[in-house]
Design an enzyme around this catalytic site. Structure first.
Site, PDB file in Angstrom:
ATOM      1  N   LYS A  22      12.759 -99.142 -68.251  1.00  0.00           N
ATOM      2  CA  LYS A  22      13.706 -99.051 -69.369  1.00  0.00           C
ATOM      3  C   LYS A  22      14.388-100.401 -69.543  1.00  0.00           C
ATOM      4  CE  LYS A  22      17.524 -96.148 -71.071  1.00  0.00           C
ATOM      5  NZ  LYS A  22      18.453 -95.050 -70.729  1.00  0.00           N
ATOM      6  N   SER A  50      18.448 -91.327 -74.069  1.00  0.00           N
ATOM      7  CA  SER A  50      18.179 -92.691 -74.503  1.00  0.00           C
ATOM      8  C   SER A  50      16.917 -93.288 -73.886  1.00  0.00           C
ATOM      9  CB  SER A  50      19.371 -93.594 -74.165  1.00  0.00           C
ATOM     10  OG  SER A  50      19.545 -93.681 -72.763  1.00  0.00           O
ATOM     11  N   SER A  93      20.022 -88.814 -70.334  1.00  0.00           N
ATOM     12  CA  SER A  93      19.100 -89.805 -70.897  1.00  0.00           C
ATOM     13  C   SER A  93      17.749 -89.929 -70.207  1.00  0.00           C
ATOM     14  CB  SER A  93      19.763 -91.180 -70.932  1.00  0.00           C
ATOM     15  OG  SER A  93      20.624 -91.266 -72.035  1.00  0.00           O
TER      16      SER A  93
END
Lengths: 489, 486
Positions: free
Chosen positions: B79, B154, B178
């Site tokens: 990420k 996210s 997330s």
């Protein structure tokens, strides 16, 4: 109307830890080129986290203890939010409502009367970067950021509004600085900015219990500046009130070269720091046993030392107070005192001579050369030997001065210098007799003045004899022999 | 060998160890897959092909010379809010669009110690604020199960990278769901470990007291291998726990005897999609079959305050965490002014997206003088109550089972203009961050071809129990074997 002054001081002292507060960068950046003592953490880069420097915690607890504070069982760090380019993260890690130490005091000596100045709190935070504002040759203003200072541990000591004069304020700072130096937690150097002071000052009619508007004073970069700024401000406020004016709550800056304070309000934001607990750091828990261990390790503090100088070495209060104001001067004196041997009375006499020299010519010469007693060429052993030569009459006034100056510059011992220069005191009565005879012969006018009852003439004749001996003659013997020869008392 | 990109960590590791494949071959297969499907899903913001091939060659050397670690030579996508030395770390924000960190996050160091192969950095909602990856300032990511749908967020890019077989596994971060919500939306395994289990050093902070890094994988076994690799105390993160890390693979027992599970009714919220309730209930019955004792009547009444408390606490912390982006030191800097304050203001005005600014404003307001007690302090008290409620329920139950989210993946654009609807998407996951306990999601079914996730919540620092439940369920079901048609 009569007014009295009320002053509260806030001191920020950089701690003498090896590394910074929350990263492993060296905190000793004094002579480093800009932005060389930096890492992602003290630069506030994305993703970094603080890790507490335990030494800084220990130093702060030591200070709080030395200032008679209560040590919190639980303390925590908070974020103090404000935007400024010297603040790498946009917030400063500080302590808001749970500081490490609270409710302490510091004792002052006001004209021989002891006064307690209360300490509100002692807490720990991080220093910010240093901005330098410049103007280019094209007249464009710009600022440079040096991040070396960012993240250096900074201890804040907040005093109660207990101080009633600029002189008390000066003494408070001197005492506080001495304590920090004794603890070895800060250099206490105001000029270099490792010891900074802001003051809140207000006045009120004598007898009133209410405070008038208080003014905050910043930019005071020396003890003298603090004294002058507060003195100026106390007068200014009285004048404003005297003219029927109104005081404004504001921040004023001391302008050193003009010796005035000027308003810095510059549309200062109604500061809301939005403090909240620092989520990156766990709360601090102070275990009683640990605190006691720190307490037990506290060194001799200035006040205890002063009392000891008086009782053990027989120094007058005045000397003792001056000596202990500087840890290094007190250390130096104490080393001398330990070397001095003899009977108790003889020791105390020599200790006083040593103190006179340390506080007198020695200090003057250190100041004149901008050097520090801890770096001097004159070792305590050398000073004690020198004191011995004075005590046994080998050296006196002007000759002693000359010898000490030489010691200070060359690092030679007093006896070496005395031997080299033939400076030892003349205590041989025949030799002095010769000098005195000569003086009487050359100064018939003074001799007759003396015989006519003018006492001052004797001093003149003694002075002439000393001069003729290049200061080496024992002044007591000169006087005695002169009187004998002139048939005086 | 074909379809190397579809391998799990466990399978790839075996093949590498037996020298049936090389890491370079595996990496090339993944990169080829990436090249093929990336234009459909847009999971990555940076593809570090050259570096990946170099790392793979390096890993092959290690493999030929010595014992290999479970993640050696295995391609991963990270990420884009974890700092990677020399590789852009954008947080999917204009603010950090060109930011190249000079250091590695602790998790990256740990993966490098095992000779990982990093294929690239995954798209996300800007600064991890969002539930659909539509808040990425760069581009939205698409759900491989239906390209018209969001992948969740996210960590949408990370979940998609794994679901679409672009990478063998991924790392995500989870502040309010997330990792779990996008993993659930993409039918992969995702875990948010206990707060403090994995170092946050180098994770660009959103809400410091809630953020946690975790694995996104194809199987539960893979999840344990990644968790083993990234867990542990880090002196650089004072909130990381000083506890030893258990060998998580030992927790993988395929039966659930003597486990007591609680089903908190508040997590089957009003307005929840019918198929979600049915699928998760079916899954729970499967757990019963596997030997668990299930209490269907558990209540955690304070759950209803979690969303409100979260949207005070997280934005408050974020308002401070994001204050450093002022254009002075790094990242986007608005230059067209002669005034310092204006430059700082404009930098933030143009550097941050709408959702980030919304949360900064929410947090700034909540912390302001006069509001602090009513908002921040109150939310902290609610947080304490929610924690206590979890602690009490864990005296009775070994784990709690809930849906991962109240709906299946929604359409792109469907909720972008309605922040509250978007926030509700995390209603089942964010109480877990508030409590700090571990939780994971496993694939538990489909509704109209869109994935459904089951959330398993455990005690503090007891990831083993939830891994055991997830593993037993996975062994007994086939959901994790389904692949999206791309």
């Amino acid at each position: 109307m009569e007014y009295e002054t009320i002053i509260g001081l806030e001191v920020h002292a950089q701690l003498l830890t090896r590394s910074k507060m929350f990263c492993s960068c060296s905190a000793d950046y004094a002579n480093a080129p800009p932005n060389t003592h930096v890492c992602p953490i003290c630069l506030g880069m994305p993703g970094v986290l603080p890790a507490i420097n335990q030494k800084a915690i220990e130093y702060t607890v030591m200070t709080a203890l030395a200032l008679n504070c209560t040590i919190a069982e639980h303390a925590k760090f908070d974020r103090k939010n404000y935007p400024y380019p010297d603040l790498m993260k946009g917030y400063q890690i500080s302590q808001y409502d749970a500081p490490m130490g609270q409710h302490g005091w510091l004792s002052l000596d006001i004209d021989g009367i002891r006064k307690k100045a209360c300490i509100t709190r002692v807490h720990l935070e991080e220093d910010v970067a240093k901005l330098t504002h410049r103007t280019s040759s094209e007249g464009e203003n710009y600022s440079l950021v040096d991040v070396n200072r960012s993240g250096v541990p900074l201890m804040e000591i907040v005093g109660e509004p207990d101080i009633s004069s600029p002189e008390e304020a000066r003494q408070y700072l001197m005492k506080l600085r001495a304590i920090l130096q004794y603890l070895g937690v800060s250099t206490g150097n105001m000029e270099e900015g490792s010891f900074r002071c802001d003051a809140n000052i207000s006045i009120r009619p004598v007898g009133s219990t209410e405070y008038l508007t208080k003014v905050e004073i910043k930019n005071m970069n020396s003890f003298k500046a603090v004294y002058r700024a507060l003195d100026y401000e106390a007068q200014r406020q009285r004048e404003v009130m005297g003219k029927g004016g109104k005081l404004v709550q504001e921040t004023r800056g001391w302008v050193d070269d003009k010796e005035i304070t000027v308003s810095q309000r510059s549309k200062e934001y109604a500061h809301d720091y939005r403090y909240f607990p620092e989520p990156d750091l766990p709360p601090l828990v102070f275990d009683k046993a640990w605190v006691n261990k720190i307490r037990a390790r506290l060194p001799d503090l200035p006040e205890a030392r002063r009392d000891r100088f008086i009782s053990q070495y027989g120094l007058p209060l005045y000397d003792a107070n001056l000596l202990v104001d500087s840890k290094w001067m007190a250390n130096y004196f104490e080393e001398c005192a330990k070397i001095i041997t003899g009977s108790k009375e003889a020791d105390q006499k020599k200790a006083k001579i040593a103190s006179n020299w340390i506080l007198g010519d020695f200090s003057r010469m250190l100041n004149a050369t901008g050097s520090r007693i801890e770096d001097t060429k004159v070792s305590p052993t050398q000073l004690v030997e020198f004191v011995g030569l004075i005590d046994n009459g080998t050296l006196s006034g002007p000759a002693a001065k000359a010898v000490f100056e030489d010691m200070f510059q060359s690092g030679k011992t007093a006896s070496e210098i005395v031997c080299d220069k033939g400076l030892s005191q003349i205590s041989d009565s025949t030799e002095i007799d010769n000098i005195v005879t000569q003086i009487i012969a050359n100064n018939s006018r003074a001799v007759s003045d003396f015989k006519a009852g003018k006492e001052q003439a004797l001093a003149f004749l003694i002075g002439q004899a000393m001069k003729a001996s290049k200061g080496r003659a024992n002044p007591g013997m000169v006087r005695e022999i002169l009187l004998q020869k002139l048939g005086g008392k | 060998m074909d379809n190397l990109h579809q391998l799990t960590i466990t399978e790839a590791h075996q093949l590498l160890k037996q020298k049936k494949i090389s890491s370079v071959e595996l990496t090339k297969a993944s990169l080829a897959r990436l090249a093929k499907v990336e234009e459909k899903v847009h999971a990555c913001v940076t593809i570090s092909q050259d570096m990946a091939l170099k790392q793979a060659a390096e890993a092959d050397k290690i493999i030929s010379n010595s014992e290999i670690e479970p993640l050696t030579g295995i391609p991963v996508i990270i990420k884009d809010n974890m700092c990677t030395r020399g590789v852009k770390t954008t947080c999917a924000s204009r603010m950090l669009e060109d930011f190249i960190p000079p250091y590695d996050a602790t998790v990256i160091q740990k993966l490098k110690a095992q000779n990982m192969v990093m294929l690239g950095k995954a798209n996300m909602d800007e600064f991890a604020m969002g539930s659909s990856t539509e808040n990425s300032a760069l581009f939205p990511t698409h759900n491989p199960w239906n390209l018209d749908c969001v992948p969740g967020g996210s960590s949408g890019g990370s979940a998609v990278a794994v679901a679409a077989d672009e990478a063998i596994y991924a790392l995500g971060s989870d502040t309010g769901g997330s990792i779990r919500q996008p993993a659930g939306f993409c039918s992969v395994v995702g875990m948010k470990p206990t707060y403090g289990r994995v170092s946050r050093f180098g994770l660009v902070a959103f809400a410091s007291s809630l953020d946690q890094i975790g694995p996104i994988t194809k199987t539960v076994t893979d999840c344990t291998l990644v968790l083993n690799a990234i867990s542990g105390h880090d002196p650089r993160d004072s909130t990381s726990a000083p506890y030893p890390v258990p060998e998580y693979t030992k927790a993988l027992i395929p039966d659930l005897k003597n486990l007591r599970l609680g089903i908190p009714r508040e997590y089957f919220v009003e307005g929840m999609q019918k198929e979600i309730r049915t699928s998760v209930e079916t899954a729970i019955r499967k757990l019963e079959e596997l030997g668990a004792e299930v209490d269907w009547e558990v209540s955690l009444p304070n759950t209803k305050y979690a969303l409100a408390a979260y949207y005070i606490l997280a934005p408050s912390e974020a308002s401070a965490n994001l204050a450093r982006y002022d254009g002075v030191k790094y990242g986007f800097s608005y230059q067209d002014t002669n005034n310092m304050w204006e430059a700082m203001e404009k930098t933030r005005q143009f550097g941050f997206g709408a959702e980030v600014k919304r949360r900064i404003m929410l947090g700034t307001y909540a912390l302001s003088a006069g509001y602090y007690d009513a908002y921040y302090l109150k939310a902290q008290k609610v947080r304490t109550l929610i924690k206590q409620e979890f602690d009490q329920s864990f005296e009775k139950y070994d784990a709690l089972i809930t849906p991962t989210s109240p709906t299946v993946p929604f359409k792109l654009g469907e909720k972008v203009d309605d922040p509250v609807q978007m926030y509700l998407s995390d209603v089942c996951t964010l109480p877990i961050n508030i409590a700090g306990v571990p939780a994971m999601t496993v694939p538990a079914g489909f509704a109209d071809g869109l994935p459904i996730g089951m959330q398993i919540i455990g005690r503090h620092f007891n990831e083993e129990t939830i891994l055991r439940i997830a593993f037993a369920y996975e062994q007994a079901t086939e959901w994790h074997k389904r692949k999206p048609a791309l």
